[in-house]
Enzyme design. Structure first.
Site, mmCIF file in Angstrom:
data_model
loop_
_atom_site.group_PDB
_atom_site.id
_atom_site.type_symbol
_atom_site.label_atom_id
_atom_site.label_comp_id
_atom_site.label_asym_id
_atom_site.label_seq_id
_atom_site.Cartn_x
_atom_site.Cartn_y
_atom_site.Cartn_z
ATOM 1 N N ASP A 49 67.488 13.302 18.567
ATOM 2 C CA ASP A 49 68.855 12.854 18.808
ATOM 3 C C ASP A 49 69.316 13.375 20.165
ATOM 4 O O ASP A 49 69.424 14.582 20.375
ATOM 5 C CB ASP A 49 69.766 13.394 17.696
ATOM 6 C CG ASP A 49 71.205 12.923 17.852
ATOM 7 O OD1 ASP A 49 71.604 12.004 17.121
ATOM 8 O OD2 ASP A 49 71.929 13.486 18.688
ATOM 9 N N HIS A 112 79.636 7.288 21.512
ATOM 10 C CA HIS A 112 79.688 8.743 21.420
ATOM 11 C C HIS A 112 81.039 9.267 20.925
ATOM 12 O O HIS A 112 81.098 10.249 20.186
ATOM 13 C CB HIS A 112 79.361 9.345 22.792
ATOM 14 C CG HIS A 112 78.805 10.725 22.720
ATOM 15 N ND1 HIS A 112 77.926 11.222 23.654
ATOM 16 C CD2 HIS A 112 78.994 11.727 21.845
ATOM 17 C CE1 HIS A 112 77.595 12.457 23.339
ATOM 18 N NE2 HIS A 112 78.239 12.790 22.254
#
Length: 285
Positions: A49, A112
């Site tokens: 990630d 995000h």
């Protein structure tokens, strides 16, 4: 090279299965080339990630290439920075991320943050326009799954009203001191997998007397107790580390099961203590 174990996976509504445990990168000392290679080659890590903001996508791609692990065995998540929100910018940012990572597709691409500073548009309009870009990238197969990070219920509700694809995953801060159960329940009702970052509460959970007591009871480390608690709660869990010994420790959480009473004790530590602020101030870069 020893044969690493295979970690359990969780099905997404996209039809793909995400490993329940990943290794997170970050921009605060969050990359070690040797540690990532070790994680891939020796620990069974197949879920990485990262994010554009972390500035290490090219380095991650280099490690993936050197690891010898086949691309189809990996799950690579990266994230779209708010400075690239908007349809055209988001599309190009995704293609650029693929190039930096050296891949033809992303397993998961996340918006995000919910805050969206696009001139002439409200945050809601900018989120919807950006999400439509991700939907098209999903339909084209460039992103095999798409999702969001740090979104709250009202952000998710707006996306559901404005767009056609419900996010496949929502990644949010999740640890014993920050257990947003209402958001978890909402995601579950809407078939959105819940992902959790910061599972060790930036190390603060590792010295709590209750966590220490339970760790001693099971013959495990405090970190393993926190990660196991998160996974048993159905959360795709993303601890971060640049130390090989810590990565190995964090992966050894599938050979024991926390009793219901201990799960409840750990859950009782929730105090709505956020370590990451939702409104991220560093928009440039």
């Amino acid at each position: 090279m020893e044969i690493p174990i295979q970690f359990p996976t969780v099905p997404l509504s996209s039809g793909h299965n995400i490993p329940v445990l990943g290794l997170g990168m970050s921009h605060h000392g969050g990359y070690s080339h040797n540690a990532l290679l070790y994680a891939l080659r020796s620990c069974g890590i197949r879920h990485i990630d990262t994010a554009k903001r972390y500035g290490n996508e090219e380095l991650v791609g280099k490690a993936v290439s050197e690891s010898g692990v086949k691309r189809e065995e990996l799950w690579i998540t990266t994230k779209l920075w708010p400075g690239d929100y908007g349809y055209d910018k988001a599309t190009q940012a995704c293609l650029d991320a693929c190039k930096r990572l050296g891949v033809q597709y992303l397993d998961l691409y996340l918006m995000h943050w919910p805050d969206a500073h696009v001139p002439g548009k409200s945050s809601r309009e900018a989120r919807a326009e950006t999400w439509k870009a991700l939907e098209d990238l999903y339909y084209r197969g460039i992103c095999r799954s798409i999702g969001v990070s740090n979104f709250l219920i009202h952000h998710l509700e707006q996306l559901k009203e404005d767009c056609s694809v419900v996010p496949h995953l929502n990644q949010v801060e999740y640890h014993p001191f920050q257990r947003p159960q209402e958001l978890v329940n909402y995601c579950k009702r809407n078939n959105i997998v819940f992902g959790g970052y910061c599972p060790l509460a930036k190390g603060q959970a590792l010295t709590h007397p209750l966590i220490l007591r339970i760790a001693k009871q099971y013959g495990k480390t405090p970190a393993q107790i926190c990660i196991r608690w998160s996974i048993q709660n159905g959360v795709v869990t993303i601890p971060k580390s640049t130390k090989e010994s810590r990565i190995q420790e964090n992966c050894q959480v599938f050979d024991f099961h926390l009793q219901h009473s201990d799960m409840m004790w750990i859950s009782s530590l929730h105090s709505n203590k956020k370590l990451i602020h939702l409104t991220y101030p560093l928009w440039k870069g």
